[in-house]
Motif scaffolding. Structure first.
Motif, short mmCIF file in Angstrom:
data_model
loop_
_atom_site.label_atom_id
_atom_site.label_comp_id
_atom_site.label_asym_id
_atom_site.label_seq_id
_atom_site.Cartn_x
_atom_site.Cartn_y
_atom_site.Cartn_z
N ARG A 51 0.78 -1.27 0.16
CA ARG A 51 0.22 -0.05 -0.01
C ARG A 51 0.90 1.06 -0.08
NH1 ARG A 51 -3.11 -3.15 -1.23
NH2 ARG A 51 -5.09 -3.98 -0.09
N VAL A 52 0.37 2.50 -0.73
CA VAL A 52 1.10 3.56 -0.87
C VAL A 52 0.78 4.15 0.55
CG1 VAL A 52 1.59 5.52 -1.76
CG2 VAL A 52 1.42 3.52 -3.15
N GLY A 53 1.41 4.51 1.47
CA GLY A 53 1.14 5.33 2.67
C GLY A 53 1.09 6.75 2.38
N SER A 54 1.96 7.46 1.77
CA SER A 54 2.40 8.79 1.33
C SER A 54 3.09 8.92 -0.08
CB SER A 54 2.92 9.31 2.48
OG SER A 54 4.25 9.18 2.70
N ASP A 87 20.69 12.95 -10.56
CA ASP A 87 20.92 13.11 -9.15
C ASP A 87 19.38 13.92 -8.47
OD1 ASP A 87 23.09 11.78 -8.76
OD2 ASP A 87 24.26 13.34 -8.85
N ARG A 88 18.63 14.39 -9.47
CA ARG A 88 17.57 15.32 -8.84
C ARG A 88 16.50 14.20 -8.47
NH1 ARG A 88 15.12 20.10 -12.69
NH2 ARG A 88 14.41 21.13 -10.90
N PRO A 89 15.99 14.68 -7.25
CA PRO A 89 14.91 13.76 -6.66
C PRO A 89 13.46 14.23 -7.33
CG PRO A 89 15.88 15.13 -5.11
CD PRO A 89 16.51 15.35 -6.27
N VAL A 90 12.65 13.23 -7.91
CA VAL A 90 11.38 13.52 -8.58
C VAL A 90 10.22 12.95 -7.63
CG1 VAL A 90 12.43 13.60 -11.07
CG2 VAL A 90 11.41 11.31 -10.02
N ALA A 91 10.24 12.14 -6.88
CA ALA A 91 9.45 11.75 -6.08
C ALA A 91 9.78 10.93 -5.00
CB ALA A 91 8.39 10.72 -6.65
N VAL A 92 9.05 11.13 -3.69
CA VAL A 92 9.23 10.26 -2.51
C VAL A 92 7.90 9.49 -2.21
CG1 VAL A 92 11.19 11.41 -1.77
CG2 VAL A 92 8.91 12.19 -0.89
N ALA A 93 8.23 8.34 -1.34
CA ALA A 93 6.79 7.74 -1.04
C ALA A 93 7.16 6.85 0.01
CB ALA A 93 6.15 6.99 -2.12
N THR A 94 6.22 6.36 0.81
CA THR A 94 6.48 5.49 1.91
C THR A 94 5.38 4.37 1.39
OG1 THR A 94 6.84 6.94 3.40
CG2 THR A 94 6.05 4.63 4.29
N LEU A 95 5.85 3.01 1.61
CA LEU A 95 4.90 1.88 1.21
C LEU A 95 4.93 0.92 2.60
CD1 LEU A 95 6.64 0.79 -2.03
CD2 LEU A 95 4.85 2.33 -1.92
N SER A 96 3.69 0.41 2.62
CA SER A 96 3.69 -0.69 3.77
C SER A 96 3.23 -2.04 3.28
CB SER A 96 2.64 0.09 4.75
OG SER A 96 1.25 0.01 4.30
N SER A 97 3.81 -2.93 3.68
CA SER A 97 3.38 -4.48 3.67
C SER A 97 3.04 -4.98 4.70
CB SER A 97 4.42 -5.19 2.83
OG SER A 97 4.01 -6.36 2.56
N HIS A 98 2.16 -5.81 4.98
CA HIS A 98 1.92 -6.80 6.22
C HIS A 98 1.36 -8.14 5.66
CE1 HIS A 98 2.86 -3.40 8.95
NE2 HIS A 98 1.87 -2.77 8.29
N ALA A 99 1.49 -8.23 4.47
CA ALA A 99 0.99 -9.55 4.08
C ALA A 99 2.28 -10.51 3.72
CB ALA A 99 0.15 -9.31 2.77
N ALA A 100 1.96 -11.79 3.87
CA ALA A 100 2.99 -12.73 3.40
C ALA A 100 3.34 -12.77 2.03
CB ALA A 100 2.47 -14.08 3.92
N PRO A 101 4.37 -13.39 1.50
CA PRO A 101 4.54 -13.60 0.04
C PRO A 101 3.59 -14.53 -0.62
CG PRO A 101 6.71 -13.75 1.27
CD PRO A 101 5.35 -13.80 2.36
N PRO A 102 3.29 -14.36 -1.85
CA PRO A 102 2.43 -15.29 -2.55
C PRO A 102 2.73 -16.76 -2.30
CG PRO A 102 3.59 -13.95 -4.12
CD PRO A 102 3.95 -13.49 -2.84
#
Length: 102
Positions: A51-54, A87-102
């Motif tokens: 999931r994208v947190g931010s 070297d120019r930042p274009v985006a930042v994000a936080t992802l979260s995962s709490h599921a087991a691998p498939p």
């Protein structure tokens, strides 16, 4: 653990004619979709488990530009994601995962 990948969006991608005509940029949703796909493949996770947190977009990405994706663990079930043009930042994000691998 830190990881990297290169992302590229060809000039003929179907998202560009509508985003924006005459001055196309890679839509943020397309950037995030590709980030999720790459991270899931690298980590052996199901796409639906992340999931994208931010997300913050700092600079536009144009068709044909190569984007450097870097991600690292930032806590239990959390990933810090950064995208760069050279070297120019274009985006930042936080992802979260709490599921087991498939």
């Amino acid at each position: 653990m830190a990881d990297e990948a290169l992302l590229a969006f060809p000039a003929d991608h179907p998202a560009f004619p509508g985003h924006f005509p005459g001055d196309p940029i890679v839509p943020g949703a397309l950037l995030l979709d590709e980030v999720l796909a790459v991270v899931c493949a690298a980590r052996g996770l199901a796409y639906e488990s992340l999931r994208v947190g931010s997300a913050k977009f700092l600079h536009p990405v144009r068709p044909g530009q190569e984007v450097q994706l870097r991600w690292r663990d930032s806590g239990p079930g959390l990933l810090d994601v950064r995208l760069f043009l050279a070297d120019r930042p274009v985006a930042v994000a936080t992802l979260s995962s709490h599921a087991a691998p498939p």
